[in-house]
Design an enzyme around this catalytic site. Structure first.
Site, mmCIF file in Angstrom:
data_model
loop_
_atom_site.group_PDB
_atom_site.id
_atom_site.type_symbol
_atom_site.label_atom_id
_atom_site.label_comp_id
_atom_site.label_asym_id
_atom_site.label_seq_id
_atom_site.Cartn_x
_atom_site.Cartn_y
_atom_site.Cartn_z
ATOM 1 N N GLU A 163 0.613 -1.229 0.109
ATOM 2 C CA GLU A 163 0.059 -0.492 0.137
ATOM 3 C C GLU A 163 1.135 0.987 -0.371
ATOM 4 O O GLU A 163 0.579 2.047 0.316
ATOM 5 C CB GLU A 163 -1.184 0.013 1.452
ATOM 6 C CG GLU A 163 -2.148 -1.132 0.680
ATOM 7 C CD GLU A 163 -3.169 -0.901 1.361
ATOM 8 O OE1 GLU A 163 -4.312 -0.182 1.602
ATOM 9 O OE2 GLU A 163 -4.270 -2.445 2.284
HETATM 10 N N1 CAA Z 1 -6.229 11.897 -3.986
HETATM 11 C C1 CAA Z 1 -6.149 12.256 -5.523
HETATM 12 N N2 CAA Z 1 -6.099 12.349 -5.694
HETATM 13 C C2 CAA Z 1 -4.657 12.164 -5.961
HETATM 14 C C3 CAA Z 1 -3.626 12.241 -4.890
HETATM 15 C C4 CAA Z 1 -4.671 11.525 -4.086
HETATM 16 N N3 CAA Z 1 -4.401 10.834 -3.073
HETATM 17 N N4 CAA Z 1 -2.543 11.792 -5.295
HETATM 18 C C5 CAA Z 1 -2.395 12.254 -6.624
HETATM 19 N N5 CAA Z 1 -3.666 12.740 -7.266
HETATM 20 C C6 CAA Z 1 -3.756 12.811 -8.489
HETATM 21 C C7 CAA Z 1 -3.172 14.286 -9.073
HETATM 22 O O1 CAA Z 1 -3.286 15.572 -7.818
HETATM 23 C C8 CAA Z 1 -2.471 14.297 -9.617
HETATM 24 O O2 CAA Z 1 -3.919 15.410 -10.535
HETATM 25 P P1 CAA Z 1 -3.946 15.884 -11.111
HETATM 26 O O3 CAA Z 1 -2.861 15.894 -12.597
HETATM 27 O O4 CAA Z 1 -5.161 16.537 -11.861
HETATM 28 O O5 CAA Z 1 -3.405 17.045 -10.821
HETATM 29 C C9 CAA Z 1 -2.635 12.618 -10.776
HETATM 30 O O6 CAA Z 1 -3.441 12.271 -8.970
HETATM 31 C C10 CAA Z 1 -1.424 12.029 -10.665
HETATM 32 O O7 CAA Z 1 -0.740 12.800 -9.391
HETATM 33 P P2 CAA Z 1 0.936 12.527 -9.462
HETATM 34 O O8 CAA Z 1 1.534 13.388 -10.413
HETATM 35 O O9 CAA Z 1 0.897 13.525 -7.951
HETATM 36 O O10 CAA Z 1 1.611 10.880 -10.296
HETATM 37 P P3 CAA Z 1 3.044 10.529 -9.203
HETATM 38 O O11 CAA Z 1 2.438 9.440 -11.013
HETATM 39 O O12 CAA Z 1 3.597 11.155 -9.812
HETATM 40 O O13 CAA Z 1 2.189 9.783 -8.591
HETATM 41 C C11 CAA Z 1 2.036 8.242 -6.321
HETATM 42 C C12 CAA Z 1 2.017 9.726 -6.894
HETATM 43 C C13 CAA Z 1 1.976 9.360 -4.402
HETATM 44 C C14 CAA Z 1 3.840 7.851 -6.071
HETATM 45 C C15 CAA Z 1 1.987 7.685 -6.745
HETATM 46 O O14 CAA Z 1 1.959 6.565 -7.786
HETATM 47 C C16 CAA Z 1 1.527 6.152 -5.532
HETATM 48 O O15 CAA Z 1 1.167 6.609 -4.679
HETATM 49 N N6 CAA Z 1 2.506 4.970 -5.816
HETATM 50 C C17 CAA Z 1 2.450 4.201 -4.639
HETATM 51 C C18 CAA Z 1 1.128 2.966 -5.627
HETATM 52 C C19 CAA Z 1 0.530 2.429 -4.098
HETATM 53 O O16 CAA Z 1 0.633 2.223 -3.153
HETATM 54 N N7 CAA Z 1 0.673 0.773 -4.292
HETATM 55 C C20 CAA Z 1 -0.220 -0.759 -3.334
HETATM 56 C C21 CAA Z 1 -0.588 -1.316 -4.512
HETATM 57 S S1 CAA Z 1 -2.880 -1.875 -3.322
HETATM 58 C C22 CAA Z 1 -0.942 -2.894 -2.467
HETATM 59 O O17 CAA Z 1 -0.333 -2.954 -2.140
HETATM 60 C C23 CAA Z 1 -2.716 -3.849 -1.535
HETATM 61 C C24 CAA Z 1 -1.909 -4.957 -0.880
HETATM 62 O O18 CAA Z 1 -1.294 -5.958 -1.348
HETATM 63 C C25 CAA Z 1 -2.505 -5.260 0.666
#
Ligand code: CAA
Length: 567
Positions: free
Chosen positions: A363
């Site tokens: 996550e």
């Molecule tokens: N809420 C709403 N919108 C959001 C947001 C949020 N928390 N975070 C980003 N956004 C939006 C941004 O506003 C942006 O929109 P606009 O272009 O309209 O402004 C868009 O999303 C893109 O944002 P970023 O440019 O910041 O995105 P990024 O490509 O740089 O990535 C990141 C951001 C935080 C690194 C994201 O890729 C991330 O969270 N990565 C980790 C993924 C993750 O947690 N995976 C877990 C998988 S599930 C799992 O693990 C489950 C399990 O096994 C139990």
């Protein structure tokens, strides 16, 4: 801020604690040792209305608050973190996006059975090339009439094939980054939706984790969740809540390990007194308790913010970062307090030590949590154009196959002899001259080979290897295998296995025999000119990644093929 639990919250805590201690603890060792998903336990959790704790009764839930649910994850994880994440992935990831972004029809059809626990939910975001960089999603969904056609694969998916309903993220508009990603509700059992075998994990072994594979899966248009292009935001919002669940899982593991260590330290006598009276151990216990208390405040406070509909993304990331980091420290100290015993299977702290690590990874890794927190504090950095080599257009469109665009000609009609004859014709048309090749030596370098025949778990016994070796010789190939055949079964030397962590094949012809086609394996053959497969299961994922395939029992097909090629 004083988190005094309400009577209702206390009652849930006590009920789940009692359930975990009486029903789960006695079998935790077995669940971990044999990596068993506890279906009966989940059924009981359903009867106890735990599976939909924070959802309204009108949608099948128990109508409790977020903190009650978080406490349930904590209490389960205090005993068995694998069970904790089954609940967390189901509630936070598999159900919440439907609750938050679903239409009334979608909620009636999917949320009600999820929240009542009749169905289990899962969440498919992560892919082989889209882990921390979730925006690099390659799975595609192309609208054709009344359906989206889903192609691609997801890795490390919690609840795996035990789930029934999946929230899946796929690219609907290629080339525009995160704004081209959409979310879909996908059901188990739909044609073309299959699973890889379960991962053999370090910890949380009572939870199931596997790959999801989509080969032209028809998803009805009405299963689009939210609007086209909203998928990435739905994923991010979902993870904001999910991270509180993982934080409480970490908190529960830490609490469990601390309690075990405390009890043991009072009983274990060394130098004439309980080790808890040795200052070094007493101070360790003091630090463990302090860290756990601080983590609990952070986790509960993030849950409360979510409950009150405040913005909580930063705080949930902080809670996950802190709780999982201190969890690792606490389990380390717990094993240390147990000394040699803590290193032995059967002592729960040994399992907790292994279970803890995943909390800093899934996550969103803790590095990603720091990114989320720092972005919230100082603002998101301006994006500079990517320096990564741009992908070919074919990669972005239609099929997001790991092995690229393959012909996928699968022969399943006719007698085994007819299927083999048809297969050979296709190879001739590709100028793969298997008929003229012969190798006496089949243990040469896979990386430099022109042809490789690989065997997977379709082979029932090591004694049957000679039939594969015979075929390999007559194809003029080198012998390879899937990772489990070398690492788990030890049927072939370790330098024979092909895959991301094994040998890479880049020659003209690769024949996968009895290999299902896990992403780990496919990563090692994506540069093969021609990929062919023999598999008894017509739905085996390898067929979606191959140019040619024969559906059939390898014990029937391989001898016929060998005979046809015999020099
Ligand atoms: N809420 C709403 N919108 C959001 C947001 C949020 N928390 N975070 C980003 N956004 C939006 C941004 O506003 C942006 O929109 P606009 O272009 O309209 O402004 C868009 O999303 C893109 O944002 P970023 O440019 O910041 O995105 P990024 O490509 O740089 O990535 C990141 C951001 C935080 C690194 C994201 O890729 C991330 O969270 N990565 C980790 C993924 C993750 O947690 N995976 C877990 C998988 S599930 C799992 O693990 C489950 C399990 O096994 C139990």
């Amino acid at each position: 801020m004083n988190f005094k639990l309400t009577e209702a919250q206390k009652s849930i805590k006590d009920t789940v604690r009692k359930f975990a201690e009486t029903k789960i603890e006695p079998i935790s060792f077995q669940l971990d040792e044999k990596s068993i998903f506890p279906e009966d336990i989940v059924k009981e959790m359903t009867q106890m209305s735990i599976m939909g704790l924070p959802y309204p009764a009108e949608y099948g839930g128990a109508g409790k608050d977020v903190l009650s649910y978080i406490i349930a994850v904590e209490e389960l994880s205090r005993i068995d973190a694998g069970v904790g994440v089954i609940l967390s992935a189901h509630v936070s990831l598999g159900s919440w996006p439907i609750m938050e972004f679903g239409t009334e029809e979608q909620k009636r059809k999917y949320l009600v059975p999820l929240a009542s626990g009749k169905k289990i939910g899962a969440f498919g975001l992560t892919e082989a090339n889209a882990g921390s960089d979730a925006g690099e999603t390659e799975t595609t969904a192309v609208l054709e009439g009344a359906h989206y056609i889903l192609n691609g694969s997801k890795v490390f998916i919690t609840n795996a094939d035990y789930a029934d309903t999946y929230v899946i993220f796929a690219v609907t508009t290629p080339g525009i980054g995160t704004k081209g990603i959409s979310a879909f509700i996908v059901e188990k059992g739909w044609e073309g939706f299959t699973f890889g075998t379960h991962y053999n994990k370090m910890g949380i072994r009572s939870s199931a984790t596997a790959e999801l594979l989509f080969n032209n899966v028809k998803v009805p248009k009405e299963n689009l969740l939210g609007k086209e292009g909203q998928g990435f935001k739905i994923a991010m919002k979902t993870l904001e809540g999910g991270r509180i669940g993982i934080a409480s899982q970490a908190l529960g593991i830490a609490q469990g390990a601390y309690e075990k260590a405390l009890k043991y330290s009072k009983e274990r006598i060394q130098f004439g007194k309980p080790i808890s009276r040795q200052q070094d151990i007493a101070f360790k216990l003091a630090e463990m308790a302090t860290k756990i208390r601080a983590a609990r405040f952070m986790v509960y406070s993030a849950a409360q913010m979510k409950e009150e509909h405040e913005s909580y993304g930063k705080e949930s990331a902080m809670a996950k970062l802190y709780a999982s980091d201190i969890c690792l420290e606490v389990v380390n100290d717990a094993v240390q307090i147990f000394g040699g015993s803590g290193y032995i299977k059967g002592f729960p702290v040994e399992r907790m030590y292994r279970d803890a690590k995943i909390c800093t990874i899934y996550e969103g890794t803790n590095e990603i949590q720091k990114l989320v927190i720092s972005n919230a504090i100082i603002g998101r950095p301006k994006k500079t154009p990517s320096t990564a080599p741009s992908k070919p257009e074919s990669h972005k469109l239609a099929s997001a196959s790991i092995t690229g665009n393959r012909k996928k000609i699968i022969i399943k009609e006719g007698s085994p002899e007819e299927r083999v004859a048809a297969f050979l014709k296709y190879l001739e048309s590709e100028n793969i001259e298997v008929k003229t090749g012969f190798n006496e030596e089949v243990y040469g370098s896979i990386g430099e080979a022109d042809r490789v025949c690989s065997i997977g778990r379709g082979l029932k016994s090591k004694d049957d290897l000679p039939i594969i070796v015979d075929l390999t010789k007559n194809i003029g190939a080198q012998l390879g295998c899937s990772r489990p055949v070398a690492e788990e079964k030890n049927w072939l030397p370790l330098d024979r296995f092909v895959g991301v962590s094994g040998r890479k094949f880049k020659g003209a012809f690769y024949l996968a025999i009895g290999i299902s086609g896990q992403v780990q394996h496919l990563g090692g053959i994506k540069n093969a000119k021609i990929i062919a497969a023999i598999n008894i299961d017509e739905k085996a994922p390898i067929f979606a990644q191959a140019d040619y395939g024969i559906v059939g029992d390898l014990y029937e097909i391989v001898p016929i093929l060998t005979k046809a090629l015999k020099k």
